[in-house]
Scaffold this active site. Structure first.
Site, short mmCIF file in Angstrom:
data_model
loop_
_atom_site.label_atom_id
_atom_site.label_comp_id
_atom_site.label_asym_id
_atom_site.label_seq_id
_atom_site.Cartn_x
_atom_site.Cartn_y
_atom_site.Cartn_z
N THR A 128 -8.97 12.13 -7.96
CA THR A 128 -8.96 10.79 -7.34
C THR A 128 -10.04 9.91 -7.95
O THR A 128 -9.80 8.73 -8.27
CB THR A 128 -9.21 10.93 -5.82
OG1 THR A 128 -8.16 11.72 -5.26
CG2 THR A 128 -9.25 9.57 -5.13
N GLY A 159 -5.64 2.82 -12.72
CA GLY A 159 -4.73 1.69 -12.56
C GLY A 159 -4.65 1.13 -11.16
O GLY A 159 -4.88 -0.06 -10.94
N GLU A 219 2.52 -1.97 -14.11
CA GLU A 219 2.42 -0.79 -14.96
C GLU A 219 3.83 -0.36 -15.34
O GLU A 219 4.82 -0.91 -14.85
CB GLU A 219 1.66 0.34 -14.24
CG GLU A 219 0.19 0.01 -14.02
CD GLU A 219 -0.58 1.16 -13.39
OE1 GLU A 219 -0.33 2.33 -13.74
OE2 GLU A 219 -1.43 0.90 -12.53
N HIS A 259 0.28 11.34 -20.01
CA HIS A 259 -0.02 9.91 -20.07
C HIS A 259 -0.05 9.48 -21.52
O HIS A 259 -0.67 10.14 -22.36
CB HIS A 259 -1.37 9.62 -19.40
CG HIS A 259 -1.56 8.19 -19.05
ND1 HIS A 259 -1.74 7.22 -20.01
CD2 HIS A 259 -1.57 7.54 -17.86
CE1 HIS A 259 -1.86 6.03 -19.42
NE2 HIS A 259 -1.75 6.20 -18.10
N ARG A 295 6.62 6.18 -18.13
CA ARG A 295 5.64 6.94 -18.90
C ARG A 295 6.25 8.04 -19.77
O ARG A 295 5.80 8.29 -20.88
CB ARG A 295 4.70 7.57 -17.88
CG ARG A 295 3.29 7.56 -18.28
CD ARG A 295 2.46 7.90 -17.09
NE ARG A 295 1.88 6.73 -16.49
CZ ARG A 295 1.13 6.74 -15.41
NH1 ARG A 295 0.91 7.87 -14.78
NH2 ARG A 295 0.62 5.64 -14.93
N ARG A 344 6.97 10.84 -12.45
CA ARG A 344 6.37 9.96 -11.44
C ARG A 344 6.23 8.53 -11.94
O ARG A 344 5.80 8.30 -13.07
CB ARG A 344 4.97 10.50 -11.07
CG ARG A 344 4.21 9.59 -10.12
CD ARG A 344 2.89 10.20 -9.74
NE ARG A 344 1.98 10.35 -10.84
CZ ARG A 344 1.13 9.40 -11.25
NH1 ARG A 344 1.09 8.22 -10.64
NH2 ARG A 344 0.33 9.63 -12.25
C1 SIN Z 1 -3.08 4.56 -15.15
O1 SIN Z 1 -3.96 3.82 -14.71
O2 SIN Z 1 -2.44 4.33 -16.17
C2 SIN Z 1 -2.77 5.80 -14.40
C3 SIN Z 1 -2.26 5.47 -13.07
C4 SIN Z 1 -1.37 6.59 -12.63
O3 SIN Z 1 -1.56 7.73 -13.02
O4 SIN Z 1 -0.41 6.30 -11.91
#
Ligand code: SIN
Length: 533
Positions: free
Chosen positions: A52, A57, A123, A233, A281, A375
Site C-alpha cells: 500500500t 496512481g 490511467e 506493470h 496494462r 486488473r
Molecule cells: C500506477 O500508478 O500505475 C499503479 C496503480 C495501480 O497499480 O493500479
C-alpha cells in the site's frame, strides 16, 4: 501464563487476528474493532513495509460528473479478459464513493484541482478521468498514513507461520516474533498479506511480498484461483541486472501525456489497441515484451518531457529518477515491465469469506472476481478499502466462539527452495510471455524442492514462494490459451471454452490439485459455504 500448546514461548487471545498492515488489513481491523471485536493485527515488517505504501496512481472511484457505475463496471470488465464476476464488480464499484468518504473522515487528504474539487486523472483502460490521488503520486502513502493514525494495535515484526484449525474451522494462528514461536488463540483469521511479486527477480512490490497468505490459506484448506494472471506493470524504472523492488513510474504519467517509444523512437502501441499507450496494462506490457524480443533489447523508453510541472505532480517518481541520475523533464526514462499485482488469490466472496469457517481474506491476497484475468488500474486500493471493511464487518457479525484446546503447535515441514532460485525459475519461464516448454521446465525445477523445517521468517517466506510458484505454474500449464495477463506464445488466441477460473487446492498430503471451476456467476458462495459461517 502456562502455555497450553507444546513448544511455544508465548500465547495470546483475540476474537480476530488480521495478518497484514496495509490498506485491507487496517481497514478490516478498524471495522471489526468498531463493532466491539477484540482484534489483534500482526505484520511481518514495520508500519510502512506494505505494498500500500508504494501505490502511486490512485484510487479508481466513480466521479460525480460525467461518469457512472455502469461505465466503471464496463471498463473493469473490458480489462478483465472475460473472467470478471460482474455482480462482484458492480458491488465493489458501487461502494467506492462511500469508502472514500470514510477514508476522508479518517483524515486522508486527496489532491484538489484549481477549482477546489478533488482532482482526477486517467490511467490505462479507463474511459474517463476517475482516479483520485494524494500527494501527487503518493496515494498509497497517504492511505497508509491515515489508517495508521487510527491507532489500532499492531504486533510488528511478527510472521504468521500456520493457521490452526479443527473440524469446525479456525482455532488459532501460530506466529513467530522476537520472543520466539507463539500461539494466538482466535476463532477468526483475516488474511491481508498482499501479493506475490517476489516470485520474480524484478517487481514493484516490497521484499515482504512473498505470497504468505496464499500459502497460509492453501495449507488451511482454502482454495485459490486465477493465480496464472500476474499483472506486469509496463513502466517500471529499468536498471540492468537489478533484482528486488524497482521504482514504479505510474500509469498516471501516461495519463498526463507521456508516450512509450522503442530505441528507434517508434511507438510501442500504435496499431495495437485503440487506447494506444493508455490501453489496459496487459496489452501494453505484452506489446513491450514483444518489441523487446524483436529488437533483442531489455528496455524501452518513456518520454514524459512534455508534461508541465512534472516534479510537482509526480514528486515520488521524480525522486526515484533523480536517484537514478535521470531528469524526467530532459531525459527519456528507461522502463521495462515488472511483476506488479496478483489478479488471483484466495477465493472469497465480496465479504472476504473463504471456504474455511473463520478464515477471511481481503486485498491483493484475495480473489473476489473483481479483476478477472487482468486488473483495471487503481481498482486495487478500491478493493482493499471496500472488501477490507466488509470482511471486518463479516468477522464481527459472524463472531465465532474461542476454542482454547491443547494445540499442535509444531512448526511446519514443507517443500521449499531459496528465494533466488524461485525468482530465477519464474523470471526465466513464467514472465509476461510463456509457452508449454518453459512452463514444463519451471514445473520440473520447482518439483525438486525438498521437505524442510520452516523455523525462521526466511524459511516461511521461501516455502510460501515455492508452493505459490508451483500453483501458478500448474494453472499456467492448464490454461492452454492467451487471456488477460496470461500470454502463451504457443497459443496466442483466447479459447471461449476456457472462459472460467482455474481453482486449486492442496490435499492432506500437500499435493496440489485442480478443483472444479469456481461458479463465476455468483458473488456469494453457494449454500454449502455460506451455511458454514
Ligand atoms: C500506477 O500508478 O500505475 C499503479 C496503480 C495501480 O497499480 O493500479
Amino acid at each position: 501464563m502456562t502455555p497450553s500448546a507444546v513448544g511455544v514461548s508465548w500465547e495470546a487471545h483475540a476474537e480476530l487476528v488480521v495478518v497484514g498492515g496495509g490498506v485491507a488489513g487496517l481497514t478490516a481491523a478498524r471495522a471489526a474493532s468498531l463493532r466491539g471485536l477484540r482484534v489483534l493485527t500482526v505484520s511481518k515488517g514495520g508500519p510502512t513495509d506494505t505494498a500500500t505504501q508504494y501505490a502511486q496512481g490512485g484510487i479508481a472511484v466513480v466521479a460525480p460528473d460525467g461518469d457512472s457505475v455502469t461505465s466503471h463496471v464496463a471498463d473493469t470488465v473490458a480489462a478483465g479478459g472475460g473472467l470478471c464476476d460482474e455482480p462482484v464488480v458492480h458491488s465493489i464499484v458501487t461502494a467506492g464513493p462511500a469508502a472514500i468518504a470514510a477514508l476522508t473522515d479518517l483524515g486522508a487528504v486527496f489532491d484538489r484541482g484549481r477549482d477546489g474539487t478533488v482532482a482526477r486523472t486517467r490511467e490505462g483502460g479507463h474511459s474517463t478521468r476517475r482516479i483520485i490521488h494524494a500527494g501527487g503520486d503518493a496515494t498509497g502513502a497517504e492511505v497508509q498514513r491515515a489508517l495508521g493514525a487510527a491507532g489500532l494495535p499492531v504486533l510488528f515484526g511478527a510472521t504468521a507461520v500456520r493457521i490452526l484449525t479443527d473440524r469446525r474451522g479456525v482455532t488459532g494462528l501460530l506466529v513467530l516474533d522476537g520472543r520466539g514461536l507463539g500461539v494466538i488463540h482466535t476463532p477468526a483469521v483475516l488474511l491481508a498479506t498482499g501479493g506475490l511479486g517476489q516470485l520474480y527477480a524484478c517487481s514493484t512490490n516490497p521484499s515482504g511480498a512473498t505470497a504468505d497468505g496464499i500459502a497460509l490459506a492453501l495449507h488451511a484448506g482454502a482454495t485459490v484461483a486465477d493465480l496464472e494472471f500476474v499483472q506486469f506493470h509496463p513502466t517500471v524504472l529499468f536498471a540492468s541486472g537489478s533484482v528486488g523492488r524497482r521504482p514504479l513510474i505510474s500509469e498516471a504519467v501516461r495519463g498526463e501525456g507521456a508516450t512509450l517509444r522503442d530505441s528507434r523512437g517508434e511507438s510501442i502501441t500504435e496499431g495495437v489497441h485503440p487506447l494506444g499507450d493508455l490501453a489496459p496494462r496487459d496489452v501494453v506490457s505484452r506489446a513491450i515484451a514483444e518489441r523487446l524480443a524483436l529488437l533483442g533489447e531489455d528496455h524501452v523508453y518513456l518520454d514524459a518531457r512534455r508534461i508541465e510541472n512534472f516534479a510537482e505532480r509526480f514528486p515520488t517518481i521524480t525522486a526515484s529518477c533523480v536517484e537514478a541520475g535521470l531528469d524526467p523533464a530532459a531525459d527519456l526514462l528507461p522502463v521495462a515491465p515488472a511483476a506488479h499485482y496478483a489478479c488471483g488469490g484466495v477465493v472469497t466472496d465480496v465479504h472476504g469469506r473463504t471456504a474455511v469457517p473463520g478464515l477471511y481474506a481481503a486485498g491483493e491476497v484475495a480473489r473476489t472476481g473483481l479483476h478477472g484475468a487482468n486488473r483495471l488500474a487503481s481498482n486495487s486500493l478500491l478493493e482493499g478499502l471496500v472488501v477490507g471493511e466488509r470482511a471486518g464487518i463479516a468477522a464481527a457479525t459472524e463472531r465465532g466462539a474461542l476454542r482454547v484446546e491443547a494445540l499442535d503447535a509444531a512448526v511446519p515441514v514443507r517443500p521449499r527452495l531459496g528465494r533466488a532460485t524461485v525468482q530465477q525459475v519464474m523470471t526465466r519461464h513464467a514472465l509476461v510471455v510463456r509457452d508449454a516448454d518453459g512452463l514444463a521446465a519451471a514445473d520440473a525445477a520447482l518439483s525438486v524442492a525438498d521437505m524442510q523445517l520452516c523455523a525462521t521468517e526466511t524459511d516461511i517466506e521461501d516455502a510460501a514462494l515455492t508452493v505459490t510458484a508451483r500453483a501458478l505454474v500448474t494453472a499456467a500449464q492448464r490454461r492452454t490459451e492467451s487471456r488477460g495477463c496470461h500470454t502463451r506464445r504457443d497459443v496466442p488466441e483466447s479459447d471461449p471454452a476456457q472462459a472460467s477460473s482455474i481453482t486449486l487446492g492442496l490435499d492432506g498430503d500437500g499435493v496440489l490439485s485442480v478443483l472444479p471451476p469456481h461458479p463465476l456467476a455468483s458473488h456469494t458462495f453457494g449454500p454449502q459455504l455460506t451455511g458454514a459461517h
